[in-house]
Design a protein around this motif. Structure first.
Motif, PDB file in Angstrom:
ATOM      1  N   LEU A 121       0.831  -1.205   0.000  1.00 25.50           N
ATOM      2  CA  LEU A 121       0.000   0.000   0.000  1.00 25.50           C
ATOM      3  C   LEU A 121       0.866   1.256   0.000  1.00 25.50           C
ATOM      4  N   PHE A 122       1.946   1.218   0.770  1.00 27.89           N
ATOM      5  CA  PHE A 122       2.846   2.368   0.843  1.00 27.89           C
ATOM      6  C   PHE A 122       3.524   2.609  -0.499  1.00 27.89           C
ATOM      7  N   TYR A 123       3.979   1.533  -1.143  1.00 25.43           N
ATOM      8  CA  TYR A 123       4.624   1.700  -2.445  1.00 25.43           C
ATOM      9  C   TYR A 123       3.613   2.132  -3.505  1.00 25.43           C
ATOM     10  N   GLY A 124       2.367   1.661  -3.370  1.00 20.39           N
ATOM     11  CA  GLY A 124       1.331   2.083  -4.296  1.00 20.39           C
ATOM     12  C   GLY A 124       1.075   3.578  -4.201  1.00 20.39           C
ATOM     13  N   LEU A 125       0.988   4.097  -2.981  1.00 19.72           N
ATOM     14  CA  LEU A 125       0.807   5.530  -2.788  1.00 19.72           C
ATOM     15  C   LEU A 125       2.050   6.305  -3.231  1.00 19.72           C
ATOM     16  N   TYR A 126       3.216   5.727  -2.963  1.00 16.44           N
ATOM     17  CA  TYR A 126       4.456   6.410  -3.357  1.00 16.44           C
ATOM     18  C   TYR A 126       4.561   6.543  -4.872  1.00 16.44           C
ATOM     19  N   ARG A 127       4.069   5.557  -5.614  1.00 17.42           N
ATOM     20  CA  ARG A 127       4.100   5.651  -7.080  1.00 17.42           C
ATOM     21  C   ARG A 127       3.203   6.776  -7.584  1.00 17.42           C
ATOM     22  N   HIS A 128       2.198   7.161  -6.795  1.00 16.24           N
ATOM     23  CA  HIS A 128       1.295   8.257  -7.168  1.00 16.24           C
ATOM     24  C   HIS A 128       1.533   9.468  -6.262  1.00 16.24           C
ATOM     25  N   ARG A 129       2.766   9.657  -5.853  1.00 18.79           N
ATOM     26  CA  ARG A 129       3.134  10.696  -4.887  1.00 18.79           C
ATOM     27  C   ARG A 129       2.852  12.090  -5.419  1.00 18.79           C
ATOM     28  N   LEU A 130       2.618  12.990  -4.466  1.00 20.48           N
ATOM     29  CA  LEU A 130       2.306  14.370  -4.810  1.00 20.48           C
ATOM     30  C   LEU A 130       3.556  15.173  -5.165  1.00 20.48           C
ATOM     31  N   GLY A 168      -4.581  -0.784  13.685  1.00 25.48           N
ATOM     32  CA  GLY A 168      -4.419   0.162  12.579  1.00 25.48           C
ATOM     33  C   GLY A 168      -3.347   1.207  12.737  1.00 25.48           C
ATOM     34  N   MET A 169      -2.312   0.937  13.517  1.00 27.28           N
ATOM     35  CA  MET A 169      -1.247   1.914  13.702  1.00 27.28           C
ATOM     36  C   MET A 169      -0.630   2.342  12.369  1.00 27.28           C
ATOM     37  N   TRP A 170      -0.422   1.396  11.475  1.00 26.25           N
ATOM     38  CA  TRP A 170       0.252   1.655  10.199  1.00 26.25           C
ATOM     39  C   TRP A 170      -0.520   2.629   9.308  1.00 26.25           C
ATOM     40  N   VAL A 171      -1.846   2.716   9.488  1.00 32.56           N
ATOM     41  CA  VAL A 171      -2.667   3.593   8.645  1.00 32.56           C
ATOM     42  C   VAL A 171      -2.213   5.049   8.760  1.00 32.56           C
ATOM     43  N   PHE A 172      -1.756   5.445   9.927  1.00 35.68           N
ATOM     44  CA  PHE A 172      -1.400   6.840  10.168  1.00 35.68           C
ATOM     45  C   PHE A 172      -0.153   7.268   9.403  1.00 35.68           C
ATOM     46  N   TRP A 173       0.649   6.316   8.933  1.00 33.64           N
ATOM     47  CA  TRP A 173       1.884   6.672   8.213  1.00 33.64           C
ATOM     48  C   TRP A 173       1.670   6.712   6.695  1.00 33.64           C
ATOM     49  N   LEU A 174       0.513   6.267   6.205  1.00 33.66           N
ATOM     50  CA  LEU A 174       0.266   6.240   4.761  1.00 33.66           C
ATOM     51  C   LEU A 174       0.407   7.614   4.095  1.00 33.66           C
ATOM     52  N   PRO A 175      -0.064   8.715   4.711  1.00 35.39           N
ATOM     53  CA  PRO A 175       0.078  10.028   4.046  1.00 35.39           C
ATOM     54  C   PRO A 175       1.523  10.399   3.737  1.00 35.39           C
ATOM     55  N   LEU A 176       2.464   9.892   4.509  1.00 36.42           N
ATOM     56  CA  LEU A 176       3.868  10.227   4.271  1.00 36.42           C
ATOM     57  C   LEU A 176       4.351   9.672   2.937  1.00 36.42           C
ATOM     58  N   ALA A 177       3.926   8.449   2.608  1.00 40.85           N
ATOM     59  CA  ALA A 177       4.293   7.866   1.318  1.00 40.85           C
ATOM     60  C   ALA A 177       3.614   8.608   0.176  1.00 40.85           C
ATOM     61  N   TRP A 178       2.382   9.017   0.384  1.00 35.54           N
ATOM     62  CA  TRP A 178       1.644   9.757  -0.660  1.00 35.54           C
ATOM     63  C   TRP A 178       2.267  11.127  -0.912  1.00 35.54           C
ATOM     64  N   LEU A 179       2.782  11.730   0.129  1.00 37.30           N
ATOM     65  CA  LEU A 179       3.437  13.026  -0.039  1.00 37.30           C
ATOM     66  C   LEU A 179       4.706  12.914  -0.881  1.00 37.30           C
ATOM     67  N   GLY A 180       5.391  11.751  -0.768  1.00 37.56           N
ATOM     68  CA  GLY A 180       6.599  11.569  -1.571  1.00 37.56           C
ATOM     69  C   GLY A 180       7.800  11.039  -0.825  1.00 37.56           C
ATOM     70  N   PHE A 181       7.612  10.597   0.409  1.00 39.87           N
ATOM     71  CA  PHE A 181       8.706   9.992   1.161  1.00 39.87           C
ATOM     72  C   PHE A 181       8.757   8.488   0.872  1.00 39.87           C
ATOM     73  N   LYS A 182       9.943   7.985   0.593  1.00 39.58           N
ATOM     74  CA  LYS A 182      10.082   6.566   0.293  1.00 39.58           C
ATOM     75  C   LYS A 182       9.618   5.730   1.489  1.00 39.58           C
ATOM     76  N   PRO A 183       8.876   4.635   1.236  1.00 36.08           N
ATOM     77  CA  PRO A 183       8.373   3.825   2.345  1.00 36.08           C
ATOM     78  C   PRO A 183       9.453   3.354   3.305  1.00 36.08           C
ATOM     79  N   GLU A 184      10.644   3.025   2.782  1.00 29.76           N
ATOM     80  CA  GLU A 184      11.693   2.552   3.687  1.00 29.76           C
ATOM     81  C   GLU A 184      12.150   3.663   4.638  1.00 29.76           C
TER      82      GLU A 184
END
Length: 291
Positions: free
Chosen positions: A77-86, A149-165
């Protein structure tokens, strides 16, 4: 096939960064706990016991295993959002600082939700069940955090453009810092530090069940979020540690699952379905009308 292999390697790298970072810190944690135990014994204020430390280490290990498995399941999910990063965010010192600040901001809201949403409190309550406050208390965690659901809160960071790692590494750095605020051995730090950062004094308040301290000081690294959003309270009177409905058990299974059991029991009692389900998202202290 090549993209799948690349993502698999990236996943291993991402999870490995967190585990390696925490493994490197493990000896530091052990030395600090031993030093604190010696210090407290010298002053006749010992709060360490073999049973307590052993239980907390077991809880920490179970949490680490569950955390690693959860990252393996959701990293796509994180990599999916990162591929569509802002944004295209370069790897620089300022982007590293920005990531740490944004992660800490999101941690504040995760932590606040963990106290105000019972589904999330069911995981977090394990950490608060200790009736003592020392560095070993930081190890008292639950393996059910991924379920809540702790991990859900970090999803916006990948969408913004930070690499999941790098997101995973930022989370690990935050947790590493928070280990050191679980202590009574340090009282007040210099005023400017107390004004900006989460400190042992601030976090003792957070772990207390004194009425004026409950649900306060949610900070991870920076206390400024609590000051901005009205949840800050200074340490005035001596904290009484633990939870309102205290459990007295060293059984790790009881520590991790007692609130889940109580929550589902409350939801199963007769009544309108919407009120029964509200037990899952209402605050932990919410009581169904007529109950």
């Amino acid at each position: 096939m090549q993209p799948l292999l690349q993502q698999a390697l990236a996943t291993v790298q991402a999870i490995g960064l967190e585990q390696i970072f925490l493994l490197l810190l493990a000896p530091v944690f052990a030395v600090c706990m031993a030093a604190e135990a010696w210090y407290l014994a010298r002053r006749g204020r010992q709060t360490y016991s073999l049973g307590q430390v052993s239980t907390n280490i077991l809880l920490a290990l179970s949490h680490a295993v569950a955390d690693g498995l959860a990252w393996a399941l959701v990293i796509g999910l994180f990599y999916g959002l990162y591929r569509h990063r802002l944004f295209e965010i370069p790897a620089t010192w300022w982007s590293a600082v920005l990531l740490l600040v944004l992660q800490d901001f999101l941690y504040y809201w995760f932590h606040r939700a963990s106290h105000r949403v019972r589904w999330m409190w069911a995981s977090h309550v394990t950490h608060h069940s200790s009736e003592t406050m020392n560095l070993a208390t930081a190890l008292r965690q639950s393996l059910t955090y991924p379920l809540s659901g702790m991990w859900v809160f970090w999803l916006p960071l990948a969408w913004l453009g930070f690499k999941p790692e790098t997101v995973i590494l930022a989370v690990a750095i935050s947790l590493g810092y928070q280990f050191f605020v679980h202590t009574e051995s340090l009282r007040k730090l210099p005023r400017w530090i107390e004004a900006v950062f989460n400190t042992p004094s601030h976090h003792r308040v957070h772990h207390a069940r004194n009425p004026q301290y409950i649900d306060r000081n949610y900070a991870g690294v920076l206390i400024v979020w609590d000051r901005l959003f009205g949840t800050y309270v200074p340490e005035v009177e001596a904290p009484e540690y633990g939870i309102v409905r205290q459990i007295h058990s060293r059984n790790p299974l009881v520590m991790m699952f007692h609130e889940w059991q109580d929550m589902f029991r409350d939801a199963a009692r007769p009544g309108p379905l919407w009120q029964r389900l509200k037990h899952l998202w209402a605050p932990p202290e919410w009581v169904r009308p007529g109950a």
